[in-house]
Design a protein around this motif. Structure first.
Motif, short mmCIF file in Angstrom:
data_model
loop_
_atom_site.label_atom_id
_atom_site.label_comp_id
_atom_site.label_asym_id
_atom_site.label_seq_id
_atom_site.Cartn_x
_atom_site.Cartn_y
_atom_site.Cartn_z
N LYS A 53 0.82 -1.21 0.00
CA LYS A 53 0.00 0.00 0.00
C LYS A 53 0.86 1.26 0.00
N ASP A 54 2.01 1.18 0.62
CA ASP A 54 2.95 2.30 0.58
C ASP A 54 3.41 2.57 -0.85
N PHE A 55 3.73 1.52 -1.59
CA PHE A 55 4.10 1.68 -3.00
C PHE A 55 2.95 2.30 -3.79
N ILE A 56 1.73 1.82 -3.55
CA ILE A 56 0.57 2.33 -4.29
C ILE A 56 0.39 3.83 -4.04
N TRP A 57 0.44 4.23 -2.76
CA TRP A 57 0.21 5.65 -2.46
C TRP A 57 1.28 6.53 -3.07
N LYS A 58 2.53 6.12 -2.94
CA LYS A 58 3.62 6.95 -3.46
C LYS A 58 3.56 7.09 -4.98
N ALA A 59 3.25 5.99 -5.66
CA ALA A 59 3.13 6.05 -7.12
C ALA A 59 1.98 6.95 -7.55
N MET A 60 0.86 6.84 -6.85
CA MET A 60 -0.30 7.68 -7.18
C MET A 60 -0.01 9.14 -6.86
N ASN A 61 0.68 9.40 -5.78
CA ASN A 61 1.01 10.77 -5.38
C ASN A 61 1.87 11.45 -6.43
N VAL A 62 2.71 10.69 -7.10
CA VAL A 62 3.58 11.26 -8.13
C VAL A 62 2.84 11.43 -9.45
N PHE A 63 2.11 10.40 -9.89
CA PHE A 63 1.67 10.36 -11.28
C PHE A 63 0.19 10.59 -11.54
N TYR A 64 -0.67 10.35 -10.59
CA TYR A 64 -2.11 10.32 -10.87
C TYR A 64 -2.59 11.65 -11.45
N VAL A 65 -3.20 11.59 -12.63
CA VAL A 65 -3.59 12.81 -13.33
C VAL A 65 -4.66 13.59 -12.58
N TYR A 66 -5.50 12.89 -11.81
CA TYR A 66 -6.56 13.56 -11.05
C TYR A 66 -6.16 13.74 -9.58
N LYS A 67 -4.88 13.88 -9.33
CA LYS A 67 -4.37 14.05 -7.97
C LYS A 67 -5.05 15.21 -7.25
N SER A 68 -5.25 16.32 -7.93
CA SER A 68 -5.84 17.50 -7.29
C SER A 68 -7.29 17.25 -6.87
N ASP A 69 -7.93 16.22 -7.43
CA ASP A 69 -9.30 15.88 -7.08
C ASP A 69 -9.38 14.70 -6.12
N ALA A 70 -8.23 14.26 -5.62
CA ALA A 70 -8.16 13.12 -4.70
C ALA A 70 -7.50 13.59 -3.40
N PRO A 71 -8.27 14.04 -2.42
CA PRO A 71 -7.70 14.65 -1.20
C PRO A 71 -6.68 13.79 -0.48
N ASP A 72 -6.86 12.46 -0.51
CA ASP A 72 -5.93 11.59 0.21
C ASP A 72 -4.56 11.50 -0.45
N ASP A 82 0.36 17.40 1.53
CA ASP A 82 0.30 17.76 2.95
C ASP A 82 -0.80 16.99 3.68
N ARG A 83 -1.18 15.82 3.16
CA ARG A 83 -2.27 15.04 3.73
C ARG A 83 -1.96 14.54 5.14
N PHE A 84 -0.69 14.24 5.43
CA PHE A 84 -0.34 13.60 6.70
C PHE A 84 0.59 14.49 7.52
N GLU A 85 0.35 14.49 8.84
CA GLU A 85 1.16 15.33 9.72
C GLU A 85 2.51 14.70 10.03
N ASN A 86 2.55 13.38 10.09
CA ASN A 86 3.80 12.69 10.43
C ASN A 86 3.73 11.25 9.94
N THR A 87 4.81 10.51 10.15
CA THR A 87 4.90 9.13 9.68
C THR A 87 3.85 8.24 10.34
N THR A 88 3.60 8.46 11.61
CA THR A 88 2.60 7.65 12.30
C THR A 88 1.21 7.84 11.69
N ASP A 89 0.88 9.09 11.38
CA ASP A 89 -0.40 9.40 10.74
C ASP A 89 -0.50 8.69 9.38
N TYR A 90 0.61 8.70 8.65
CA TYR A 90 0.64 8.05 7.33
C TYR A 90 0.45 6.54 7.47
#
Length: 472
Positions: free
Chosen positions: A39-58, A62-70
């Motif tokens: 799931k970490d791989f999935i999130w990081k890949a989507m965070n970089v490339f997903y074309v609709y990133k601006s429409d996906a709040p997660d 700045d979605r997470f305050e710290n590593t524990t939150d993530y």
């Protein structure tokens, strides 16, 4: 989380024996793998490339305050599949995840387990009548050997009569099944006492289903039925255009009615074969998320092998379409529209203008140095395509210039001048050309298209980036 910008992206599709050896144990491997890491791989890949990133709040930086939150976020959903789909924007109809990327790669090259029967599924509007019809048969396939032909109608599988509630995924999944035939008589569908057993094999389908040169009232017209934009067949496609050129065709009918998409690079190559006079000009624009700048695709004169493109330098092309025409088929129409006269004949297309890429669990998300502990890969939308003039976002599809639907009681033979859609194109090319009986017919009742043979394939209605075709 720090913003991770990938400098160079190359989707490398190199099969290795190590992955092939693991293919028989996909489920076990994936279950034993560290699910949080996947799931970490999935999130990081989507965070970089997903074309609709601006429409996906997660996916916000700045979605997470710290590593524990993530980490808490990663573990709120157990399944990597459910986690992936939870990240998607509302307007996204096409991003997907696979648990076996080897099968995905093979499918992109046209290799799959299939019996070779290409079909559509229809429901008569306002009724419970549901049936399948054979669109075409892959030469040399089990369906071909069994004697199936275009136009055959069937209404049951293994004795299960089709209804609006039929689970076609379940019925079509076995390696062997038997179809029960039927016939249309006016508005009525009648079962007939004939059944045909079909067996799936590993099959490579050549997307070039039919090509020929027609003599129409003294004019030479090229006809090409092309069913998927697949890079391994580019050299053969280029050879066909060499033949079209040597025959001196003045017009081309490009049949994309069953073409659900494929390679962006191959789409550009085919467009250059049709034209050729726009070398160096903008073919289309690729629009990414805020991490990357837009990039122009440029008409060129070489296919992926380095072979010079055989161009026709046409100023118009006739394109046959249906609701099954999607992705790269729509890109070809949209990209050529600012340059030449594209006469679209048939029905409205699907409405898919986004492109995707296979992203792997590796340091740079390519196939290179892939994590061997699992076989998940994701195929998110990473770009939108627009033509030279910026036209995009055609969610409702591209409407035909000339409406003409297939009639299921009289489909005709593909490539025959009397076949419904081709005949309509030939009437435009040569105004004195006689209309066929089928081009003047209409379906007697409204029809709802509810599916087709490709609908459960991982590359269905996908438009994707080839290796080495994109860099940031």
């Amino acid at each position: 989380m720090n913003k991770f910008i990938l400098i160079t992206f190359i989707s490398a599709l190199v099969l290795t024996s190590c992955q092939d050896d693991r293919d028989d144990n996909i489920s076990n491997i994936n279950e034993l793998a560290n699910q949080e890491n996947i799931k970490d791989f999935i999130w990081k890949a989507m965070n970089v490339f997903y074309v609709y990133k601006s429409d996906a709040p997660d996916l916000a930086d700045d979605r997470f305050e710290n590593t524990t939150d993530y980490r808490d976020f990663l573990n709120r959903v157990d399944s990597p599949l459910d986690f992936f789909f939870s990240l998607l924007a509302r307007q996204d109809r096409f991003s997907f995840i696979v648990s076996d990327f080897v099968t995905l790669e093979q499918n992109q090259d046209g290799i799959s387990r299939s019996n070779g029967m290409a079909f559509g599924l229809i429901r008569f509007g306002g009724t419970n009548t549901v049936f399948g019809y054979v669109r075409y048969v892959v030469p040399g396939s089990p369906a071909d050997v069994a004697g199936l032909e275009r136009g055959v109608i069937f209404n049951r599988i293994d004795g299960n009569l089709f209804t609006p509630d039929t689970n076609f995924n379940l019925l079509l999944s076995p390696n062997t099944y038997t179809i029960g035939l039927a016939e249309l008589q006016n508005r009525n569908l009648t079962s007939i006492d004939q059944e045909i057993s079909l067996n799936k094999i590993q099959l490579t389908e050549n997307p070039i289903h039919e090509h020929k040169v027609l003599d129409i009232d003294g004019q030479k017209v090229g006809y090409l039925m092309y069913n998927n934009f697949r890079t391994p067949f580019n050299a053969e496609l280029n050879s066909i255009f060499s033949n079209f050129a040597s025959e001196g065709i003045t017009d081309l009918v490009l049949d994309l009615r069953y073409n659900s998409g494929g390679s962006i690079e191959t789409c550009k190559d085919l467009s250059s074969m049709i034209t050729g006079q726009f070398n160096g000009e903008v073919f289309a624009q690729q629009l990414f998320n805020e991490n990357f700048s837009p990039e122009d695709l440029i008409f060129d004169n070489e296919i992926s092998t380095g072979e010079t493109i055989n161009s026709l330098n046409l100023t118009r092309v006739y394109v046959l379409t249906s609701p099954s025409s999607a992705s790269a088929s729509e890109l070809l129409i949209n990209a050529l529209n600012p340059y030449i006269d594209v006469i679209q004949i048939g029905d409205t297309t699907e409405g898919k203008f986004e492109g995707s890429a296979t992203l792997y669990d590796s340091p740079d998300f390519t196939r290179r140095d892939v994590n061997l502990n699992h076989t998940y890969a994701i195929q998110p939308l990473i770009l939108k395509t627009a033509n030279r003039d910026g036209f995009t976002d055609f969610f409702d599809g591209l409407d035909p210039d000339i409406e003409q639907e297939e009639t299921f009681s009289n489909l005709g033979t593909l490539g025959d001048p009397q076949e419904t859609l081709l005949n309509r194109a030939l009437q435009e090319i040569s105004p004195g050309f006689a209309p066929s009986s089928s081009s003047q017919e209409k379906n007697l009742v409204p029809i709802n298209r509810i599916g087709e043979n490709q609908m459960f394939d991982p590359t269905y209605q996908r438009m994707y980036i080839d290796s080495n075709s994109l860099s940031f």
